[in-house]
Design a protein around this motif. Structure first.
Motif, PDB file in Angstrom:
ATOM      1  N   MET A   1       0.836  -1.178   0.000  1.00 37.92           N
ATOM      2  CA  MET A   1       0.000   0.000   0.000  1.00 37.92           C
ATOM      3  C   MET A   1       0.891   1.255   0.000  1.00 37.92           C
ATOM      4  SD  MET A   1      -2.981   0.910   2.713  1.00 37.92           S
ATOM      5  CE  MET A   1      -3.909   2.396   2.553  1.00 37.92           C
ATOM      6  N   GLU A   2       0.557   2.203  -0.847  1.00 38.47           N
ATOM      7  CA  GLU A   2       1.333   3.436  -0.981  1.00 38.47           C
ATOM      8  C   GLU A   2       1.144   4.329   0.237  1.00 38.47           C
ATOM      9  OE1 GLU A   2       1.193   7.333  -3.799  1.00 38.47           O
ATOM     10  OE2 GLU A   2       0.787   5.393  -4.724  1.00 38.47           O
ATOM     11  N   GLU A   3       2.243   4.887   0.722  1.00 40.72           N
ATOM     12  CA  GLU A   3       2.159   5.781   1.876  1.00 40.72           C
ATOM     13  C   GLU A   3       1.636   7.142   1.439  1.00 40.72           C
ATOM     14  OE1 GLU A   3       4.972   7.363   5.499  1.00 40.72           O
ATOM     15  OE2 GLU A   3       5.347   5.433   4.560  1.00 40.72           O
ATOM     16  N   ILE A   4       0.718   7.694   2.213  1.00 40.11           N
ATOM     17  CA  ILE A   4       0.095   8.982   1.917  1.00 40.11           C
ATOM     18  C   ILE A   4       0.782  10.061   2.738  1.00 40.11           C
ATOM     19  CG2 ILE A   4      -2.060  10.289   1.938  1.00 40.11           C
ATOM     20  CD1 ILE A   4      -3.515   7.542   1.904  1.00 40.11           C
ATOM     21  N   THR A   5       1.117  11.155   2.089  1.00 38.37           N
ATOM     22  CA  THR A   5       1.768  12.279   2.757  1.00 38.37           C
ATOM     23  C   THR A   5       0.725  13.330   3.109  1.00 38.37           C
ATOM     24  OG1 THR A   5       3.776  11.912   1.483  1.00 38.37           O
ATOM     25  CG2 THR A   5       3.536  14.064   2.524  1.00 38.37           C
ATOM     26  N   PRO A   6       0.709  13.808   4.344  1.00 38.57           N
ATOM     27  CA  PRO A   6      -0.247  14.855   4.718  1.00 38.57           C
ATOM     28  C   PRO A   6       0.010  16.140   3.929  1.00 38.57           C
ATOM     29  CG  PRO A   6       0.743  13.870   6.678  1.00 38.57           C
ATOM     30  CD  PRO A   6       1.507  13.373   5.499  1.00 38.57           C
ATOM     31  N   LYS A   7      -1.074  16.763   3.455  1.00 34.94           N
ATOM     32  CA  LYS A   7      -0.991  18.044   2.746  1.00 34.94           C
ATOM     33  C   LYS A   7      -1.164  19.221   3.699  1.00 34.94           C
ATOM     34  CE  LYS A   7      -2.991  16.204  -1.507  1.00 34.94           C
ATOM     35  NZ  LYS A   7      -4.115  16.302  -2.446  1.00 34.94           N
ATOM     36  N   LYS A  41       1.252   5.772  10.361  1.00 28.49           N
ATOM     37  CA  LYS A  41       0.891   5.980   8.960  1.00 28.49           C
ATOM     38  C   LYS A  41      -0.346   6.878   8.879  1.00 28.49           C
ATOM     39  CE  LYS A  41       2.890   1.892   6.973  1.00 28.49           C
ATOM     40  NZ  LYS A  41       2.716   0.716   6.154  1.00 28.49           N
ATOM     41  N   PHE A  42      -0.266   7.858   8.005  1.00 24.56           N
ATOM     42  CA  PHE A  42      -1.362   8.791   7.782  1.00 24.56           C
ATOM     43  C   PHE A  42      -2.413   8.129   6.898  1.00 24.56           C
ATOM     44  CE2 PHE A  42      -2.901  12.502   5.158  1.00 24.56           C
ATOM     45  CZ  PHE A  42      -3.712  13.024   6.144  1.00 24.56           C
ATOM     46  N   THR A  43      -3.692   8.288   7.256  1.00 25.44           N
ATOM     47  CA  THR A  43      -4.784   7.651   6.524  1.00 25.44           C
ATOM     48  C   THR A  43      -5.276   8.458   5.322  1.00 25.44           C
ATOM     49  OG1 THR A  43      -6.505   8.726   7.844  1.00 25.44           O
ATOM     50  CG2 THR A  43      -5.665   6.592   8.640  1.00 25.44           C
ATOM     51  N   GLY A  44      -4.855   9.723   5.228  1.00 29.45           N
ATOM     52  CA  GLY A  44      -5.371  10.578   4.164  1.00 29.45           C
ATOM     53  C   GLY A  44      -6.584  11.373   4.603  1.00 29.45           C
ATOM     54  N   LYS A  45      -6.935  11.259   5.903  1.00 27.47           N
ATOM     55  CA  LYS A  45      -8.088  11.975   6.440  1.00 27.47           C
ATOM     56  C   LYS A  45      -7.646  12.958   7.518  1.00 27.47           C
ATOM     57  CE  LYS A  45     -11.222   8.171   5.545  1.00 27.47           C
ATOM     58  NZ  LYS A  45     -12.169   7.223   6.118  1.00 27.47           N
ATOM     59  N   VAL A  46      -8.357  14.085   7.584  1.00 28.35           N
ATOM     60  CA  VAL A  46      -8.084  15.096   8.607  1.00 28.35           C
ATOM     61  C   VAL A  46      -9.380  15.465   9.307  1.00 28.35           C
ATOM     62  CG1 VAL A  46      -6.074  16.050   7.438  1.00 28.35           C
ATOM     63  CG2 VAL A  46      -8.295  17.021   6.981  1.00 28.35           C
ATOM     64  N   PHE A  61     -12.628  14.704   7.129  1.00 29.11           N
ATOM     65  CA  PHE A  61     -12.688  14.828   5.682  1.00 29.11           C
ATOM     66  C   PHE A  61     -11.478  14.146   5.048  1.00 29.11           C
ATOM     67  CE2 PHE A  61     -14.720  18.592   7.446  1.00 29.11           C
ATOM     68  CZ  PHE A  61     -15.927  18.621   6.758  1.00 29.11           C
ATOM     69  N   VAL A  62     -11.666  13.604   3.850  1.00 31.15           N
ATOM     70  CA  VAL A  62     -10.545  13.126   3.048  1.00 31.15           C
ATOM     71  C   VAL A  62      -9.779  14.365   2.615  1.00 31.15           C
ATOM     72  CG1 VAL A  62      -9.900  11.955   0.902  1.00 31.15           C
ATOM     73  CG2 VAL A  62     -11.810  11.090   2.277  1.00 31.15           C
ATOM     74  N   GLN A  63      -8.460  14.367   2.776  1.00 28.43           N
ATOM     75  CA  GLN A  63      -7.690  15.577   2.536  1.00 28.43           C
ATOM     76  C   GLN A  63      -7.818  16.099   1.101  1.00 28.43           C
ATOM     77  OE1 GLN A  63      -3.494  15.282   3.312  1.00 28.43           O
ATOM     78  NE2 GLN A  63      -3.133  13.800   1.690  1.00 28.43           N
ATOM     79  N   ASP A  64      -8.126  15.241   0.148  1.00 28.91           N
ATOM     80  CA  ASP A  64      -8.256  15.695  -1.236  1.00 28.91           C
ATOM     81  C   ASP A  64      -9.535  16.476  -1.495  1.00 28.91           C
ATOM     82  OD1 ASP A  64      -5.802  14.603  -1.899  1.00 28.91           O
ATOM     83  OD2 ASP A  64      -6.646  12.736  -2.651  1.00 28.91           O
ATOM     84  N   THR A  65     -10.434  16.540  -0.507  1.00 32.04           N
ATOM     85  CA  THR A  65     -11.686  17.292  -0.687  1.00 32.04           C
ATOM     86  C   THR A  65     -11.614  18.691  -0.102  1.00 32.04           C
ATOM     87  OG1 THR A  65     -12.681  16.496   1.382  1.00 32.04           O
ATOM     88  CG2 THR A  65     -13.041  15.158  -0.619  1.00 32.04           C
ATOM     89  N   ILE A  66     -10.474  19.038   0.523  1.00 27.52           N
ATOM     90  CA  ILE A  66     -10.333  20.372   1.135  1.00 27.52           C
ATOM     91  C   ILE A  66      -9.092  21.059   0.588  1.00 27.52           C
ATOM     92  CG2 ILE A  66     -11.598  19.816   3.244  1.00 27.52           C
ATOM     93  CD1 ILE A  66      -8.962  19.352   4.650  1.00 27.52           C
ATOM     94  N   GLU A  67      -9.050  22.385   0.760  1.00 28.16           N
ATOM     95  CA  GLU A  67      -7.888  23.158   0.326  1.00 28.16           C
ATOM     96  C   GLU A  67      -7.569  24.209   1.374  1.00 28.16           C
ATOM     97  OE1 GLU A  67      -9.069  24.675  -3.454  1.00 28.16           O
ATOM     98  OE2 GLU A  67     -10.762  25.784  -2.646  1.00 28.16           O
TER      99      GLU A  67
END
Length: 71
Positions: A1-7, A41-46, A61-67
């Motif tokens: 599984m690819e590791e997700i980096t926090p944005k 490991k970061f889940t990709g959620k904040v 929220f899934v981090q890709d849905t916020i900016e």
């Protein structure tokens, strides 16, 4: 599984890409590694918090849905 980096980092002010209230990042959701008993490991959620009519709200929220909002 690819590791997700926090944005984002704690305290960042964000908003849903589709709009909505300004929110503050209050937690990066991590996965517990049972073999080391640590969250590594970061889940990709904040988790974010905001106020609506003087009432504190909180949601994950899934981090890709916020900016990030530049203040």
């Amino acid at each position: 599984m690819e590791e997700i980096t926090p944005k984002f980092k704690l305290g960042d002010v964000v908003q849903l890409k589709s709009g909505g209230p300004e929110m503050t990042v209050s937690e990066l959701i991590m996965v517990l590694n049972m073999s080391t008993a640590s969250y590594d490991k970061f889940t990709g959620k904040v988790k974010c918090q905001w106020f609506s009519n003087k009432e504190r709200k909180e949601e994950t929220f899934v981090q890709d849905t916020i900016e990030k909002i530049e203040l």
